[in-house]
Design an enzyme around this catalytic site. Sequence first.
Site, PDB file in Angstrom:
ATOM      1  N   ASP A   1      24.707 -32.026   0.782  1.00  0.00           N
ATOM      2  CA  ASP A   1      24.724 -31.826   2.209  1.00  0.00           C
ATOM      3  C   ASP A   1      24.758 -33.202   2.909  1.00  0.00           C
ATOM      4  O   ASP A   1      24.262 -34.129   2.472  1.00  0.00           O
ATOM      5  CB  ASP A   1      23.472 -30.885   2.793  1.00  0.00           C
ATOM      6  N   GLU A   2      25.227 -33.026   4.180  1.00  0.00           N
ATOM      7  CA  GLU A   2      25.225 -34.285   4.987  1.00  0.00           C
ATOM      8  C   GLU A   2      25.469 -35.624   4.636  1.00  0.00           C
ATOM      9  O   GLU A   2      24.982 -36.505   5.151  1.00  0.00           O
ATOM     10  CB  GLU A   2      23.747 -34.217   5.725  1.00  0.00           C
ATOM     11  N   ASN A   3      26.367 -35.433   3.809  1.00  0.00           N
ATOM     12  CA  ASN A   3      26.894 -37.030   3.561  1.00  0.00           C
ATOM     13  C   ASN A   3      28.138 -37.207   4.422  1.00  0.00           C
ATOM     14  O   ASN A   3      29.316 -36.726   4.161  1.00  0.00           O
ATOM     15  CB  ASN A   3      27.311 -36.941   1.908  1.00  0.00           C
TER      16      ASN A   3
END
Lengths: 685, 685
Positions: free
Chosen positions: B319-321
């Site tokens: 997530d959230e890269n």
Amino acid sequence: MRIRYTSLLFVFVCAVVVNAQEVPTPKLNLMPMPASVKFHRERLAVDSNFRVATRGHSDVRLQAGIFRFLKRLEGRTVLTMPPGLAADDQTTPLVVNCQGPGKNIPGVGEDESYHIDITNRQAILNAPTVVGALRGLETVLQLVDADRNGYFLPGVQIDDQPRFPWRGLMIDVSRHFQTIEVLKRNLDAMAAVKMNVLHWHLSEDQGFRVESKKFPKLHQLGSDGNYYTQDQIKDIIAYARDRGIRVVPEFDIPGHSTSWLVGYPELGSAPGPYTIERRPGIFEPALDPTREEVYKFLETFLGEMAALFPDDYLHIGGDENEGKQWDRNPAIQAYMKQKGIKDNHALQAYFNTRLLKILQKHGKKMIGWDEILQPGLPKDIVIHSWRGTAALAEAARQGYDGILSNGYYIDLIQPASQHYVADPLPADSKLTPEEAKHVLGGEATMWAEWVTPETIDSRIWPRTAAIAERLWSPRTVSDVPDMYRRLAVISLQLEELGLTHKKNQEMMLRRLVRNDDIGPLRTLVAVIEPVKEYRRYQMRPQTMLSPLTGVIDAATPDSEAGRKFSWMVSEFLNDGPRYQLYRPELSAMLSEWQTSGASLEPLIDRSPALKEIKPLAQNLSVLGETGLEAITYLKLGMPPPRDWRETSLAKVNEAAKPYGALEFAVIAGVKQLVNSAGDMGSGRR
Amino acid sequence: MRIRYTSLLFVFVCAVVVNAQEVPTPKLNLMPMPASVKFHRERLAVDSNFRVATRGHSDVRLQAGIFRFLKRLEGRTVLTMPPGLAADDQTTPLVVNCQGPGKNIPGVGEDESYHIDITNRQAILNAPTVVGALRGLETVLQLVDADRNGYFLPGVQIDDQPRFPWRGLMIDVSRHFQTIEVLKRNLDAMAAVKMNVLHWHLSEDQGFRVESKKFPKLHQLGSDGNYYTQDQIKDIIAYARDRGIRVVPEFDIPGHSTSWLVGYPELGSAPGPYTIERRPGIFEPALDPTREEVYKFLETFLGEMAALFPDDYLHIGGDENEGKQWDRNPAIQAYMKQKGIKDNHALQAYFNTRLLKILQKHGKKMIGWDEILQPGLPKDIVIHSWRGTAALAEAARQGYDGILSNGYYIDLIQPASQHYVADPLPADSKLTPEEAKHVLGGEATMWAEWVTPETIDSRIWPRTAAIAERLWSPRTVSDVPDMYRRLAVISLQLEELGLTHKKNQEMMLRRLVRNDDIGPLRTLVAVIEPVKEYRRYQMRPQTMLSPLTGVIDAATPDSEAGRKFSWMVSEFLNDGPRYQLYRPELSAMLSEWQTSGASLEPLIDRSPALKEIKPLAQNLSVLGETGLEAITYLKLGMPPPRDWRETSLAKVNEAAKPYGALEFAVIAGVKQLVNSAGDMGSGRR
């Protein structure tokens, strides 16, 4: 000046007014009280710029101690301070100046002294050793105060060192197993009050708690699976060392050894088989001191333990062996006859002599209970006295080192004030200064028949802090009300270390009541105490497998509400014939008893576990009602009816009876009220 | 029948009247509610003769579960029951009849069903597997009730099985390290509410928490020394297995990986050096998906972890890269151009495809957050949806298994009622039954930016029990007031497992106030809540090294006093124009606010850590005063002065502002009172 009880009890953290002209000796909340404290008119702010620098010696242990110090300081003040140590020792708020590492393994001769000097500009902590610095850091944490302007350290100059070098807490982990977390949080608490010996009572009839790689059946069959692995033991020893605390293991032999014999019945003085003991008490099983195999076993086993535990001392127990198995064993009797051993005492002395050689071979000094002191033993053993200061003094005169536990049996539910006056070296001691040096200190003993990880903290703390003070501070520090004032503060601070002595009580009450509405039960529990000494088992027998979740387990020794009540009663009566002082507070308290007693009835009906305290609930109402009547007569100056005193005292005496092995801590105060009111009628005033 | 709030809140353990003629459906305190419950007119006594026998399959895990059951039963009832299992399955009070061991390692297909039949004579628990039996034992413990005649099990016939096979709790141990004890007591709590997956979020920018023997710099340099040894991990896995709980490890990559790069900067997409992140948020560091060394590293590392964690699944985060490091790295850009990878999403898909092969090689199925769902991935991966049921349904339609966490973010301080309505498979779902099978369940997510071992329990419990019910019980079990009634009971029972969600609050208040006199602060804290969602950090920035010991940390989500107040206000207003119902209770509550606000002032002056809540203390008084005024007008039927409503609403709006990142949970109720009183003046009634 008269100290008002409210200020003793309620204003725990009294503002330290640092203007020396106004208040020559502000009340500090230090425990144990340092040997010498002097005050300046200065103060050092504790704010988000607070940091620590080291000067002189520094090492991993010191730094870890400083980081723990900072974490606690941040937690208490809710301030985020700069991480890590400061480099500059000239302007950093706290400088720890340590001269050297001290002993690598904590030992009896460790220099634990320290010196603190706090000015407007800086706090300097000087110590010859890391352990001294750790002791000083605890004092600094206790000094932290606050007012409208923020957190601060008061200006003081403290010179401090312990009175006795051996200040221990014995924890019995055999009757009830205590987890690693219990031990760690209690080590933290010990460090907070400058205790330096964890005496780890590791084997008993009811459980063998150490993994032995040489004799695995010891822990496999003797522990119900509740034992410490050797890795866990190393972890605890390291944790203790980090806090300047020695770990002295005890393996209690030749008696108290049933759990050994479950796996190795061939060591016993009767054929067996053996099972783990589940009852409290003194039991017959004992090692056979006449068989060479027993010494071979001990040689190997104690060798393994000597390598595991780095302390100079190993405690061999030696207590309460009645020798009944020996009496009945013909081979032992024959051996005694053959060797000219005249009785069981002599046989145990023979055993101890052999044991001593084994310990010496493994580089350990022997420590054991009073019973081990028998003619012919060399002078480098230590006597651990449950008998008292006279026995300790006698040992010292003979040249034996000794420590005191008589007076420090915290399992007996006595008040802190009683432990506080027990002194290993009383003022009237006849020992010469040279002999007195043999008195090394003392140990609080947490025998664990009736404690679990859930309740043990409440049996150890806060009372043990009073014992810690007795063993650290000068003999002249002996003001009981001031001890209680400081004890309440320290008790709260111990919570920040994870101690559960306060917070578990309400949880236990919620479980008993089966909901959150614990008010009336809390009122009752606040003024009752478990019965003292060894009466609990007599009145309310249980086994080691029984749940310790009853009202007796939630109740704590040394009722604070009880002390408050007694104090208020005596102030109120001394205020006669006006009878004004504390009248509203007393009336409110007594009314609360009266109504709580009644409110408890439906709770008890819904919770059968509370049935045993039903008479206490009723008596709580009776005590409240009787006290209120007495106050009314006194207030009005109106003599009560003729039979009132007698009837009332009969009721109070009835209420003094224990139920559920619990008794009221307010009986004397209510009687005083009744008698004072009664005196009006009899013209005795 | 109208349910009175008092009975909802205060009579937690309602007596189960087992006379079916009188009360057809007694209120049981079961959570999660079983699929089917029928009542008999019988009851089985729970007394000191209570024992358990097994019939059919028995093994170590089942027996350990039964012994834990008995310990808890004894603790709750304060009864000493005979030790060990009974041999006779014909007359023993509880018989556990288990058909087989079930899976050796807990897995998704485990049969967790059970059947309970309780009569006057015996309770029989049937289950196809040991895990089913364990689930049933928890239900039996929840069934235990009491009245004047003692403890008993009500006569019931229960048929139960879970609605979803994946009922998880994710614990982030990276932002703040959580000790083994925290994990164990939370596993116990999970088992108590029949959850079956511990999703262990083990790596983050802020910490790498697993000992790696292959790459020791991961834990040595990435954890501040706060990591789990492989032995500890095995211990937790065994502990979870004993309770029928799977352990799914998560190693979040390619983003959220700063702590990996401290020891191994060569894995990063920028040269480094890297240090452990101390702030909350989304950060740039990411593994370099274009370098073969990275895959070699992951191959070895994930192989080590695959052997350590026996579960079928391994969570790779994902997530959230945001790919900022990738954008700036010319080598990565060149690689993308060369391989025809058109954007960062495609690059991450490429990374995941490679990762998937590595996991498959080590026999693991891949699970990751929504972002991993990209064209071309095979159907045996699991999508973990933080986006919501629509995303989950879309994945299911495509044939992907999925679990829901949207709606279950317990770190966001929402009330249990809000989590309770989030359903992985809502009533209006358009999925076919076949597609719906891909929806495996859900997970509560305990992100740990603002929790420590001291506070984490109060953020997880009791709200997570409502999520557990949503995932276990039929969709139709959805009565919010009844959920709250049962939640309060379960919350108390969790305490017997060592959970600290209740007991730590008062301890924290004592530390803040610096004495035992916490009454007024407790009154305030009961009606305030930490601000919701991600506003805490915006309003009160701290780092991962800051103390979490402030009022915001002592305050809890989902204020029970706030709910009680709202309920009473609405009952009171519905009772107009009489305005009698709950008037005394409301007036008492509002008066207490009024006086507590004032009493807090001196406490705040002595405790600078409380300074941030000074406006809240003042507003507490204002809310109390305003509410009392409104009640007086309503009671007297007297319209207030002309400007009163406007002035009062202005005050209440002022009081609605958060301070110290805390806000009142009673604003709406006070406004209702003001508006109702105001309506009298405007003739709107």
